[in-house]
Write a protein that holds these residues in place. Sequence first.
Motif, PDB file in Angstrom:
ATOM      1  N   SER A   5       0.826  -1.221   0.019  1.00  0.00           N
ATOM      2  CA  SER A   5      -0.052  -0.024  -0.090  1.00  0.00           C
ATOM      3  C   SER A   5       1.018   1.306   0.046  1.00  0.00           C
ATOM      4  CB  SER A   5      -0.974  -0.033   1.208  1.00  0.00           C
ATOM      5  OG  SER A   5      -1.795   1.242   1.081  1.00  0.00           O
ATOM      6  N   ASN A   6       0.451   2.546  -0.732  1.00  0.00           N
ATOM      7  CA  ASN A   6       1.027   3.681  -0.660  1.00  0.00           C
ATOM      8  C   ASN A   6       0.595   4.487   0.533  1.00  0.00           C
ATOM      9  OD1 ASN A   6       2.362   3.095  -3.049  1.00  0.00           O
ATOM     10  ND2 ASN A   6       0.432   3.674  -4.014  1.00  0.00           N
ATOM     11  N   ARG A   9      -0.876   2.420   7.616  1.00  0.00           N
ATOM     12  CA  ARG A   9      -1.990   1.629   8.043  1.00  0.00           C
ATOM     13  C   ARG A   9      -3.056   2.603   8.809  1.00  0.00           C
ATOM     14  NH1 ARG A   9      -1.949  -3.775  11.739  1.00  0.00           N
ATOM     15  NH2 ARG A   9      -4.063  -4.613  11.005  1.00  0.00           N
ATOM     16  N   THR A  16      -9.726   5.408   6.253  1.00  0.00           N
ATOM     17  CA  THR A  16      -9.678   4.532   5.194  1.00  0.00           C
ATOM     18  C   THR A  16     -10.943   5.105   4.107  1.00  0.00           C
ATOM     19  OG1 THR A  16     -11.412   3.041   6.157  1.00  0.00           O
ATOM     20  CG2 THR A  16      -9.273   2.341   6.315  1.00  0.00           C
ATOM     21  N   ASN A  19      -8.774   7.484   2.463  1.00  0.00           N
ATOM     22  CA  ASN A  19      -7.719   7.138   1.554  1.00  0.00           C
ATOM     23  C   ASN A  19      -8.456   6.416   0.028  1.00  0.00           C
ATOM     24  OD1 ASN A  19      -5.898   7.356   3.327  1.00  0.00           O
ATOM     25  ND2 ASN A  19      -5.621   5.301   4.079  1.00  0.00           N
ATOM     26  N   GLU A  45      -5.335  -1.315  -4.524  1.00  0.00           N
ATOM     27  CA  GLU A  45      -5.254  -0.335  -3.356  1.00  0.00           C
ATOM     28  C   GLU A  45      -6.843  -0.020  -2.903  1.00  0.00           C
ATOM     29  OE1 GLU A  45      -3.806   1.585  -0.319  1.00  0.00           O
ATOM     30  OE2 GLU A  45      -2.384   1.399  -2.123  1.00  0.00           O
ATOM     31  N   HIS A  48      -7.536  -3.128  -0.937  1.00  0.00           N
ATOM     32  CA  HIS A  48      -6.850  -3.240   0.188  1.00  0.00           C
ATOM     33  C   HIS A  48      -7.656  -2.294   1.244  1.00  0.00           C
ATOM     34  CE1 HIS A  48      -3.465  -3.237   2.991  1.00  0.00           C
ATOM     35  NE2 HIS A  48      -3.588  -2.044   3.079  1.00  0.00           N
ATOM     36  N   GLN A  49      -7.862  -0.992   1.060  1.00  0.00           N
ATOM     37  CA  GLN A  49      -8.359  -0.126   1.974  1.00  0.00           C
ATOM     38  C   GLN A  49      -9.659  -0.603   2.482  1.00  0.00           C
ATOM     39  OE1 GLN A  49      -6.893   2.764   3.437  1.00  0.00           O
ATOM     40  NE2 GLN A  49      -4.971   2.000   2.195  1.00  0.00           N
TER      41      GLN A  49
END
Length: 70
Positions: A5-6, A9, A16, A19, A45, A48-49
């Motif tokens: 991930s860019n 956490r 989130t 993001n 991404e 993932h978020q």
Amino acid sequence: MAFTSNFRRPTTVRETANNIRDVEASQRRLRQRGEFAAARELDAEIKHQQAEQQRITNEYNRDLDDIWGA
């Protein structure tokens, strides 16, 4: 190769969501420039978020269950 991930956490659902909003805006800009392959790469991404968002929600609900004895 594993996904990296860019973003750092996230610790809150709001983080989130921010993001995800940022990545979706980046996708729109890339698509407007015709860079469709790069925009597709950002799908990982977003997923993932979303998974992080679900993890945070589950932890929060588990904590509430512990507090209230559910």
